[in-house]
Design a protein around this motif. Structure first.
Motif, PDB file in Angstrom:
ATOM      1  N   LEU A 137       0.828  -1.213   0.000  1.00  0.00           N
ATOM      2  CA  LEU A 137       0.000   0.000   0.000  1.00  0.00           C
ATOM      3  C   LEU A 137       0.859   1.260   0.000  1.00  0.00           C
ATOM      4  N   THR A 138       0.535   2.197  -0.883  1.00  0.00           N
ATOM      5  CA  THR A 138       1.266   3.467  -0.944  1.00  0.00           C
ATOM      6  C   THR A 138       0.385   4.679  -0.652  1.00  0.00           C
ATOM      7  N   ILE A 139      -0.930   4.490  -0.694  1.00  0.00           N
ATOM      8  CA  ILE A 139      -1.847   5.607  -0.442  1.00  0.00           C
ATOM      9  C   ILE A 139      -2.915   5.152   0.537  1.00  0.00           C
ATOM     10  N   PRO A 140      -2.900   5.641   1.784  1.00  0.00           N
ATOM     11  CA  PRO A 140      -3.962   5.286   2.724  1.00  0.00           C
ATOM     12  C   PRO A 140      -5.224   6.066   2.392  1.00  0.00           C
ATOM     13  N   VAL A 178       6.153   5.086   5.906  1.00  0.00           N
ATOM     14  CA  VAL A 178       7.197   5.885   5.258  1.00  0.00           C
ATOM     15  C   VAL A 178       6.904   6.065   3.770  1.00  0.00           C
ATOM     16  N   LEU A 179       6.251   5.067   3.161  1.00  0.00           N
ATOM     17  CA  LEU A 179       5.939   5.151   1.726  1.00  0.00           C
ATOM     18  C   LEU A 179       4.964   6.275   1.412  1.00  0.00           C
ATOM     19  N   THR A 180       4.310   6.815   2.427  1.00  0.00           N
ATOM     20  CA  THR A 180       3.326   7.885   2.204  1.00  0.00           C
ATOM     21  C   THR A 180       3.909   9.282   2.389  1.00  0.00           C
ATOM     22  N   TYR A 181       5.184   9.367   2.758  1.00  0.00           N
ATOM     23  CA  TYR A 181       5.801  10.669   3.029  1.00  0.00           C
ATOM     24  C   TYR A 181       5.738  11.624   1.838  1.00  0.00           C
ATOM     25  N   THR A 182       5.876  11.087   0.641  1.00  0.00           N
ATOM     26  CA  THR A 182       5.995  11.937  -0.548  1.00  0.00           C
ATOM     27  C   THR A 182       4.662  12.210  -1.247  1.00  0.00           C
ATOM     28  N   LEU A 183       3.564  11.750  -0.640  1.00  0.00           N
ATOM     29  CA  LEU A 183       2.256  12.037  -1.250  1.00  0.00           C
ATOM     30  C   LEU A 183       2.002  13.540  -1.283  1.00  0.00           C
ATOM     31  N   PRO A 184       1.503  14.069  -2.392  1.00  0.00           N
ATOM     32  CA  PRO A 184       1.128  15.480  -2.430  1.00  0.00           C
ATOM     33  C   PRO A 184       0.027  15.762  -1.407  1.00  0.00           C
ATOM     34  N   PRO A 185       0.001  16.974  -0.854  1.00  0.00           N
ATOM     35  CA  PRO A 185      -1.016  17.308   0.155  1.00  0.00           C
ATOM     36  C   PRO A 185      -2.448  17.028  -0.305  1.00  0.00           C
ATOM     37  N   TYR A 186      -2.754  17.332  -1.557  1.00  0.00           N
ATOM     38  CA  TYR A 186      -4.116  17.123  -2.055  1.00  0.00           C
ATOM     39  C   TYR A 186      -4.479  15.644  -2.047  1.00  0.00           C
ATOM     40  N   GLN A 187      -3.533  14.807  -2.437  1.00  0.00           N
ATOM     41  CA  GLN A 187      -3.793  13.367  -2.460  1.00  0.00           C
ATOM     42  C   GLN A 187      -3.936  12.826  -1.036  1.00  0.00           C
ATOM     43  N   THR A 188      -3.124  13.340  -0.127  1.00  0.00           N
ATOM     44  CA  THR A 188      -3.258  12.963   1.280  1.00  0.00           C
ATOM     45  C   THR A 188      -4.641  13.338   1.803  1.00  0.00           C
ATOM     46  N   ALA A 189      -5.085  14.551   1.479  1.00  0.00           N
ATOM     47  CA  ALA A 189      -6.388  15.032   1.953  1.00  0.00           C
ATOM     48  C   ALA A 189      -7.534  14.244   1.336  1.00  0.00           C
ATOM     49  N   CYS A 190      -7.403  13.880   0.062  1.00  0.00           N
ATOM     50  CA  CYS A 190      -8.431  13.041  -0.576  1.00  0.00           C
ATOM     51  C   CYS A 190      -8.543  11.700   0.140  1.00  0.00           C
ATOM     52  N   GLY A 191      -7.390  11.139   0.512  1.00  0.00           N
ATOM     53  CA  GLY A 191      -7.401   9.874   1.232  1.00  0.00           C
ATOM     54  C   GLY A 191      -8.049   9.989   2.593  1.00  0.00           C
ATOM     55  N   GLU A 243      -0.785   6.579  12.209  1.00  0.00           N
ATOM     56  CA  GLU A 243      -2.164   6.658  12.704  1.00  0.00           C
ATOM     57  C   GLU A 243      -3.144   6.781  11.541  1.00  0.00           C
ATOM     58  N   ILE A 244      -2.809   7.622  10.572  1.00  0.00           N
ATOM     59  CA  ILE A 244      -3.687   7.810   9.406  1.00  0.00           C
ATOM     60  C   ILE A 244      -3.750   6.534   8.572  1.00  0.00           C
ATOM     61  N   MET A 245      -2.615   5.899   8.362  1.00  0.00           N
ATOM     62  CA  MET A 245      -2.580   4.707   7.512  1.00  0.00           C
ATOM     63  C   MET A 245      -3.414   3.577   8.116  1.00  0.00           C
ATOM     64  N   SER A 247      -5.794   3.890  10.318  1.00  0.00           N
ATOM     65  CA  SER A 247      -7.201   4.327  10.345  1.00  0.00           C
ATOM     66  C   SER A 247      -7.894   4.021   9.027  1.00  0.00           C
ATOM     67  N   GLY A 248      -7.174   4.233   7.917  1.00  0.00           N
ATOM     68  CA  GLY A 248      -7.760   3.963   6.613  1.00  0.00           C
ATOM     69  C   GLY A 248      -8.121   2.507   6.431  1.00  0.00           C
ATOM     70  N   THR A 249      -7.299   1.621   6.991  1.00  0.00           N
ATOM     71  CA  THR A 249      -7.591   0.187   6.916  1.00  0.00           C
ATOM     72  C   THR A 249      -8.775  -0.171   7.808  1.00  0.00           C
ATOM     73  N   ILE A 250      -8.737   0.275   9.047  1.00  0.00           N
ATOM     74  CA  ILE A 250      -9.812  -0.022   9.999  1.00  0.00           C
ATOM     75  C   ILE A 250     -11.149   0.535   9.516  1.00  0.00           C
ATOM     76  N   ALA A 251     -11.106   1.656   8.822  1.00  0.00           N
ATOM     77  CA  ALA A 251     -12.333   2.291   8.337  1.00  0.00           C
ATOM     78  C   ALA A 251     -13.113   1.419   7.374  1.00  0.00           C
ATOM     79  N   HIS A 252     -12.415   0.487   6.699  1.00  0.00           N
ATOM     80  CA  HIS A 252     -13.097  -0.241   5.620  1.00  0.00           C
ATOM     81  C   HIS A 252     -12.810  -1.741   5.637  1.00  0.00           C
ATOM     82  N   ASN A 253     -12.412  -2.286   6.792  1.00  0.00           N
ATOM     83  CA  ASN A 253     -12.188  -3.739   6.840  1.00  0.00           C
ATOM     84  C   ASN A 253     -13.402  -4.476   7.396  1.00  0.00           C
ATOM     85  N   ASP A 254     -14.518  -3.760   7.543  1.00  0.00           N
ATOM     86  CA  ASP A 254     -15.829  -4.282   7.950  1.00  0.00           C
ATOM     87  C   ASP A 254     -16.041  -4.373   9.454  1.00  0.00           C
TER      88      ASP A 254
END
Length: 387
Positions: A137-140, A178-191, A243-245, A247-254
């Protein structure tokens, strides 16, 4: 509370440098894999080389299919199915975010089917089995790394539709913040918006006596709200990214939906928007959700009051519960604005032209949502509220 069966079989491998273990996980399922990814960032970041090195070390033969776009297309899925069938692929490894994973899932389902993969998305056939899927995973955001569903866009008519089956849950998922460090702010916010929306779809339910999952939903939302500005201000803050990464998994693992019936009307409306206009899914959800809330809150004012109070710390006005409910909706909208999300269709250049078409297409197979059943006229009103 509803009866339920909770079964999530995805092995989660979380932490720094864990992508170097992907070969050990992949070889369990076979020696011939399809490496599926999106654009050039996988290669320029060095991730591609680390993943390939781990795979080659295990003697795995790698076939590649790149080019996945946001709102992934069925045409590339069909290409991937043909590639897998021709080469007897045993595992699909998705390296990327939700779009790449969803594309991989559709390919995995299509390989096991003699007809056209779009049949699954039109409801003409049901998924019964899939090739094994692995994830780096590269984008939470989407939570697709451990969910049972996929969403694909058909360029013929620009329909964006979903399907799912438990066999679509990835066998393993590697999560390195660490793989999410370079995400653009907009993409981070969309996630961030996407994962919040996954929780909100489950939170707004008609089911009673779901206190535990209410509290889990509220806790997850508060965690995301707390850490979102931190990761946007300091993208290399590992603890905040972690924490964000997660959270994204927990949000949608049912887990957060156990014992309750979620809504999903806002997601279905957004699919019509991004299906035609190809905007980011998270941005579309930031537009739709506040409008949906304004349209339906009177259906259960008390639930919206609870949301306002527990998630946003709005003081309950016992003399005016509607005021409290609306304050919670306003806080949600303001938060989306604060992280750089659009909250109106106008902001993303969408006018009146296709509103009627979106409302019609969205409801052609029946009303949307569960919290409140939305007919074509309701969807049109929500879209107009979102302008």
């Amino acid at each position: 509370m509803q009866d339920f069966v909770f079964h999530n079989s995805t092995k989660m491998i979380f932490g720094k440098d864990k992508e170097t273990l992907v070969g050990e996980e992949a070889v369990i399922y076979g020696k011939k894999i399809l490496l599926h990814y999106g654009g050039g960032s996988v290669k320029t970041s060095g991730l591609y080389d680390r993943v390939m090195g781990s795979l080659v070390e295990q003697g795995i033969e790698v076939f590649e299919l790149g080019g996945v776009k946001p709102n992934p297309r069925v045409s590339l899925v069909r290409e991937g199915i043909a590639l897998c069938k021709e080469n007897n692929i045993e595992l699909i490894l998705a390296v990327g975010g939700g779009s790449v994973i969803d594309s991989a899932k559709a390919i995995a389902a299509g390989v096991k089917y003699d007809g056209d993969v779009w049949d699954f998305f039109e409801g003409k056939s049901e998924v019964k089995d899939c090739l094994p899927i692995g994830v780096v995973l590269t984008i939470p955001a989407a939570g697709s790394e451990s969910s049972s569903g996929t969403v694909i866009t058909n360029e013929d008519g620009w329909y964006k539709r979903a399907t799912g089956h438990n066999s679509m849950r990835p066998k393993f998922a590697v999560l390195n913040p660490v793989l999410t460090y370079t995400l653009p702010p907009y993409q981070t916010a969309c996630g961030i918006t996407d994962m919040m929306a996954h929780i909100l779809e489950r939170y707004f339910t008609n089911e009673k006596h779901v206190e535990l999952t209410d509290r889990l939903c509220e806790g997850a939302l508060r965690t995301i709200i707390n850490y979102a500005p931190i990761v946007l201000e300091n993208p290399t803050n590992y603890d905040a990214r972690a924490e964000i990464m997660w959270s994204g998994t927990i949000a949608h693992n049912d887990l957060l939906g156990t014992g309750r019936i979620g809504d999903w009307g806002s997601h279905d409306i957004e699919h019509e928007i991004s299906g035609i206009y190809d905007i980011a899914h998270g941005a579309g959800l930031a537009i739709v959700f506040p409008a949906w809330m304004k349209y339906v809150y009177k259906h259960d004012v008390n639930r919206f009051v609870q949301f306002a109070n527990r998630v946003w710390d709005v003081e309950v006005d016992l003399n005016d519960l509607e005021k409290t409910a609306l304050a919670g909706i306003k806080k949600t909208e303001q938060f989306f604005v604060s992280i750089g999300m659009p909250v109106t269709l106008t902001e993303v250049g969408i006018g009146e032209k296709h509103l009627g078409e979106m409302a019609r297409k969205g409801t052609e197979r029946g009303p949307l949502g569960n919290f409140v059943k939305l007919q074509e006229a309701d969807v049109l009103q929500i879209l107009r509220l979102a302008q």
